[in-house]
Design a protein around this motif. Sequence first.
Motif, PDB file in Angstrom:
ATOM      1  N   UNK A  16       0.832  -1.210   0.000  1.00 14.64           N
ATOM      2  CA  UNK A  16       0.000   0.000   0.000  1.00 14.64           C
ATOM      3  C   UNK A  16       0.858   1.249   0.000  1.00 14.64           C
ATOM      4  N   UNK A  17       1.976   1.154   0.742  1.00 17.01           N
ATOM      5  CA  UNK A  17       2.892   2.294   0.746  1.00 17.01           C
ATOM      6  C   UNK A  17       3.389   2.536  -0.663  1.00 17.01           C
ATOM      7  N   UNK A  18       3.739   1.458  -1.342  1.00 19.01           N
ATOM      8  CA  UNK A  18       4.189   1.575  -2.730  1.00 19.01           C
ATOM      9  C   UNK A  18       3.114   2.207  -3.592  1.00 19.01           C
ATOM     10  N   UNK A  19       1.896   1.733  -3.354  1.00 15.71           N
ATOM     11  CA  UNK A  19       0.773   2.248  -4.149  1.00 15.71           C
ATOM     12  C   UNK A  19       0.609   3.736  -3.925  1.00 15.71           C
ATOM     13  N   UNK A  20       0.795   4.164  -2.654  1.00 13.25           N
ATOM     14  CA  UNK A  20       0.681   5.601  -2.335  1.00 13.25           C
ATOM     15  C   UNK A  20       1.731   6.387  -3.084  1.00 13.25           C
ATOM     16  N   UNK A  21       2.958   5.786  -3.138  1.00 13.46           N
ATOM     17  CA  UNK A  21       4.033   6.452  -3.881  1.00 13.46           C
ATOM     18  C   UNK A  21       3.638   6.602  -5.343  1.00 13.46           C
ATOM     19  N   UNK A  22       3.150   5.500  -5.881  1.00  9.63           N
ATOM     20  CA  UNK A  22       2.714   5.531  -7.286  1.00  9.63           C
ATOM     21  C   UNK A  22       1.687   6.621  -7.492  1.00  9.63           C
ATOM     22  N   UNK A  23       0.797   6.723  -6.528  1.00  9.00           N
ATOM     23  CA  UNK A  23      -0.288   7.700  -6.641  1.00  9.00           C
ATOM     24  C   UNK A  23       0.271   9.111  -6.693  1.00  9.00           C
ATOM     25  N   UNK A  24       1.257   9.383  -5.817  1.00  7.70           N
ATOM     26  CA  UNK A  24       1.835  10.733  -5.807  1.00  7.70           C
ATOM     27  C   UNK A  24       2.482  11.031  -7.151  1.00  7.70           C
ATOM     28  N   UNK A  25       3.153  10.001  -7.714  1.00  2.65           N
ATOM     29  CA  UNK A  25       3.754  10.191  -9.036  1.00  2.65           C
ATOM     30  C   UNK A  25       2.679  10.491 -10.074  1.00  2.65           C
ATOM     31  N   UNK A  26       1.609   9.730  -9.935  1.00  2.90           N
ATOM     32  CA  UNK A  26       0.504   9.930 -10.874  1.00  2.90           C
ATOM     33  C   UNK A  26      -0.065  11.331 -10.778  1.00  2.90           C
ATOM     34  N   UNK A  27      -0.163  11.805  -9.537  1.00  5.29           N
ATOM     35  CA  UNK A  27      -0.684  13.153  -9.332  1.00  5.29           C
ATOM     36  C   UNK A  27       0.204  14.191 -10.000  1.00  5.29           C
ATOM     37  N   UNK A  28       1.508  13.981  -9.854  1.00  7.46           N
ATOM     38  CA  UNK A  28       2.449  14.896 -10.512  1.00  7.46           C
ATOM     39  C   UNK A  28       2.209  14.911 -12.011  1.00  7.46           C
TER      40      UNK A  28
END
Lengths: 78, 916
Positions: B82-94
Motif C-alpha cells: 500500500x505504501x508503494x501504491x501511495x508512492x505511485x499515486x503521488x507520481x501519478x498526481x504529478x
Amino acid sequence: MSVFRKKNYMSEEISDIGISERDDAIRALEEQKLEIEKEAESLMKAYSRLTGQRKFRKKQFRNKRALDELVKVNYSEK
Amino acid sequence: MLDKDKIEKVGQSGFSPDEGLNADNREQESFESLILRTESARISEVRRRIEKRREAEKELREIRTKNSDDRIDMEASEISERVNAARNLSERLKKIEKNTENKIAGEASFAEENKEENNEEQENRDKLAFGGEKEPANENGEKLKEESKPNFDMGISVKVDDKAEGAFAVSQEAFAPAFSESYGQRIREYPKEESADAFFSGDEAEVRLSGFGDWDSPIRDENSHEEIYTDFLADASEDGFFDTAVYTDGTLYGQDRTEFVSETLIEPYSDAVFFNSYEAQNDDSFVHSFAEEKIVEEKIYPDVYENGVLLDSGNRYEEKYAFSEMNSKVSDYDDANFELGHIIPNELSENNDYRGEFPADMGEFRFEGAQNGEYKPLPEFEKYPTVSDFGMVLPEDAPLDALDDKDFLALEKESVWEPFEITPSYKEAVEEVPNFYEMNSIADDGLSQEPHLSYGEGDELLSFGEYEDSFGFAPLNKKELSLLVKRKEKGIELLKRQMNTDNHYPGGARLIAEDLNLQKDVIDERAILLSACAKGGFGDMVERQRAEMLSEIAQYNELVEEYEKEIGHTLPLASRAIPSDIIAGRDYQKLSYVSFAEEAQYSGEDYAVGKFSNSRMSREEKKSLLEADRKERERRKYPSDEENLFDGTMKKSVEAIDRRINCYINSFREKLDFMDNSFSVNAADNRIKKRVLKKKIRRLEKIRAKVKEEDLYNLKRYYSALRVEPDDVLGVKRRGMLESLSLRLDSVLRERDEVNSRLIELYTEGIKNGDIEKINRRGSAIRRRSSKRAKRRLSRDMRVIRERIPLDIKEKLVLAANKLIDAESYADSLEYRMKKSKVRGNARRDMKNEIRSRRRSLKPLYADYRHFLKKARKYAERADDFKKQLYWLLLLLLTVGAAVGIYLIFREQISGFFDF
C-alpha cells in the motif's frame, strides 16, 4: 476588502430601497438565496448519509442553473 | 449486434441471391435461410457478450470477497504494498498536474485558432455549457502543439427492448452534444464514419465516442459526478439519443490516456433512464455497473540466479484491469428501490457506509419501504394469494366469479385435484382471500368514529358434514392427502410471510389488525386441512396439523391481546378447543375479520376516553399509549401541513421564480424595443444582437415551467427531510445529529422563505399582481413610443452617418444619440410608473430624483450629441470637398485624354492642315 459595510437588504424597509439600488438589492438577495440553497443541499447530503435514504439527495438542477446563467449576463448589462 | 457489413450483405442478397453464396448451394439456400444464419450469428454474438459480462461480474464478486477477507487480516507485506501504491499515486498526481498544464496551454492555442469563427451566439452557448467560464488564457503566450490523438474514449452501453420492432439508430452525433454540454467537454473530433449503427430488438451494444476533451472543466469541479451524469442522461434523452425502445442500464465508462478519469465517471442505476430497476435486478443478463480501472502494480519477487548469472529480475510490473464498484452504488440502488419498497439483499449493502447501523439479526433481507411503517407488498406478492396458491391451477388473472361451468369443467381436466368433484359452488367454500384494504374501504363508508368489529354472517359457518356432501370430499388416500397438505401449506406460508409481526410499533393498531386478519385466514385454511386429515384417518398427520393449529391459535390470541392494548376494546379470543371440535366432526365457526377504520383511531377525545375505560390497563400502559397517541397525531398532521405549506412557502417560492423570469423577460423585451428605435453603426451586428436577445427570451419562457418544477421538487425534498423522526434512525449518536440537522434545516428554510417574500416585494414594488403587470406593460409602451419619437426627431441629422466619416466618430455619435433617446424615454416611463405605483418614503424620493437627474442629463447629452454631430459633419464636408476636387481632377484628366486622343487620330489631317 471594502471599507463600506454591505447593506443588508433583508432588514431594510422596502420603502427605503430606492429604484436605483433595486437591482443591487435583487442581485444580493438572489445570491443569498443561492447560498441558502447550497447550505440546504449540504444538509440534505448529511440527511441522506444519516438515514441511508438517497431520496434526499439532489437530482436535477440544470434548468435552474441555466436560468442563473441567462440572467447573470443581464446583471452587468443593466 | 448486427455488423453494418452483415446488414448490407443481407440487403444486397435480397435483390441478387447469387452474391455471397456458395456456387453449389446457390439454388437451395434461400434468402430466408441467409437471414436465419445472420440472425443466429447475431444471437451468438449477444450470447458471447452476455457471457463476457457474467464473467466480469463473477470476477468483480471474487475481488470483492477477496477485499473483504483481506480487510480482516491485513499483513505487513500488504501494508508495504500500500505504501508503494501511495508512492505511485503521488507520481501519478504529478503527472496529472503536468498534463493539466499542457491541456490549459492547448486550450489557449485552440481558442486562438478558432477566434474568427466565434460569433456572439457561440459565446453565449459556451457560457451556458461551460458554466460561464472563459477559456483559460495562457499567460506565457506559448502555443503548444495540439495533440493529434484523442485523449478520451467514452462509451455508453445501450440495449434495445426485446419487443421493439424495426431498426433503431443510436448516433454519436446525438451523443456528443449532450456529453459536451453536461461534462463541459470540448469535443473537437469524433469518428464520423462510425457515427450511426443500426440496432435491432434485443441488441446490446456500446456506443463509443473518442475525442479531445478537457477533463478539468469548471462544471466538473462544481458539481458531483452524479449530478453531471444525470444531466447528461437527461440531455441525451432530450436529444433523442435514447429512443423509447432503446435504453441503457446506466453504464458509462471511459478510459483516459492520463489514466485518472475512469474512476469517477460511473454512475449506475440512474433513474433518469432506468425505468424499472426491479426488472433489471431479476434480469440475468443485467450486470452491475462497474468502473474499469487500469492498475499497474509493482511486485518484487526474489531474483533468479544461475551460476552467478542473473536470469530473471524479481521486479515485475503487472498491469491489470480491476473492476471496482463505486461506493455510492448501493445508496443509488437503495434510492431506485426505495419508492417501491423493494427488498435489498444484504449482499449488495456490503460497501454501504451506514451498514453498521443495522442490527445483525435482520436476516437476509431488509425492507426499505417498511422503515416508516408503510408496508407495501413485495413484488412477488403484489397480488394477495388466491386459490391458485392453495392448489388450484387457474388461468392467470381470471376472477373466479367470471368463470362459468364450462371453465370449471375444463379446469377439472387440467387440475391436479382429479379425485374431487368440482362444482360451481366450490368457489363459495374456497373463496379468494379477502382484500384487507378493500374491506377497510367498505367499513369506512359511513361508519363509526371509532374502531369497530365486523362479525361474520351465516356463511362463515363451515359445516364439515355439509362440506363433505356438497363438494364431494370423500376420504382421501395418503398420497392425495400429502399433495393437499403440501399445497395448502404453501398457501399458509405465503399468508404468514405477509405479516408485519416485526414491525409493530406503539400506536400501530392498523398493522396488528392486518396481521390478525391474515392469522384468521391461516387458521381457516388449517381447519380445512385438519378436517381432511381427520376424515382420512391418518393419525400422525392429524396430530401434526392439530399441533400446528394450536400454535397458530396461540399466535392469534397474542395478536388479539396486542390489539386490545392498542385500541382499548375487547375482542373474542380463538378457542383452543377448535382443533378437537374439527377432529370430532363438529361445525367450525370461522373467526371474524377485524375491520379497522384508520382515521377513527385518532379522532378525538371520545375515543381517548373509550380507550382508557379498559380496566385491564395499568397506569404506565395508559401513559405510554397516550404518548404514542400524541406521536401518531403529530405524524398524521403532516398531510394537512403539506397543504398549508403549498399555500404558503411553496407558492411563494414558485412565485419568486416566476417574477424573476418575468422581470428579465420584460427587460429583454424593452431592450429589443430600444434596439428597434435607436441608431446603429453596423446593421448586421445589430441583427445578431437582436437574435441573441430573442433567443434568450424564448429560452426563459421555455424553462420557466421546468425551473418551477425543480424548485417544487427541491422544496418537497427539504420538507420531507424535516419530517424524518429520530425513531427512523438507529443509534443514539445519530439521533442527536439528526436533531441538530433538522434544527439547522428548519432555520435555513425559514430564511429562504423570508428572502423569497422580500424578493417578491422587490419585483412587484409592493403592488398587486394584476396591477404591476399592467403598469409594466404600459410603462414599456410609453418608453417605446417616446424613443420612437426621439429617434424620428434625430433621424434627419443622423443621416450624416451614411457619409464617409471615421468609424470612431461614427460610433461616438451613435452612442450619444442613443443615450439621449434612452434618457428621454426612460424618464417618461418612470414618470408614468411614479404616478401609478404606490411606493412611498425614500423609494418615492429616489424615483423622483432619478427622473429629475434623467431630465437634467438630457442637456449635457444633447451637447455631446451636437459636438459629435458637428465633428461628423466636418468630416463629411471634408469628404465632400475631396469628392469635388476629385471630380475636377477627373474632368481635367478626361479633357486632356480626349485632346491627346483626338490629336493621335487626326494627326495627319492636323499636320496637313498646318502644313503650308
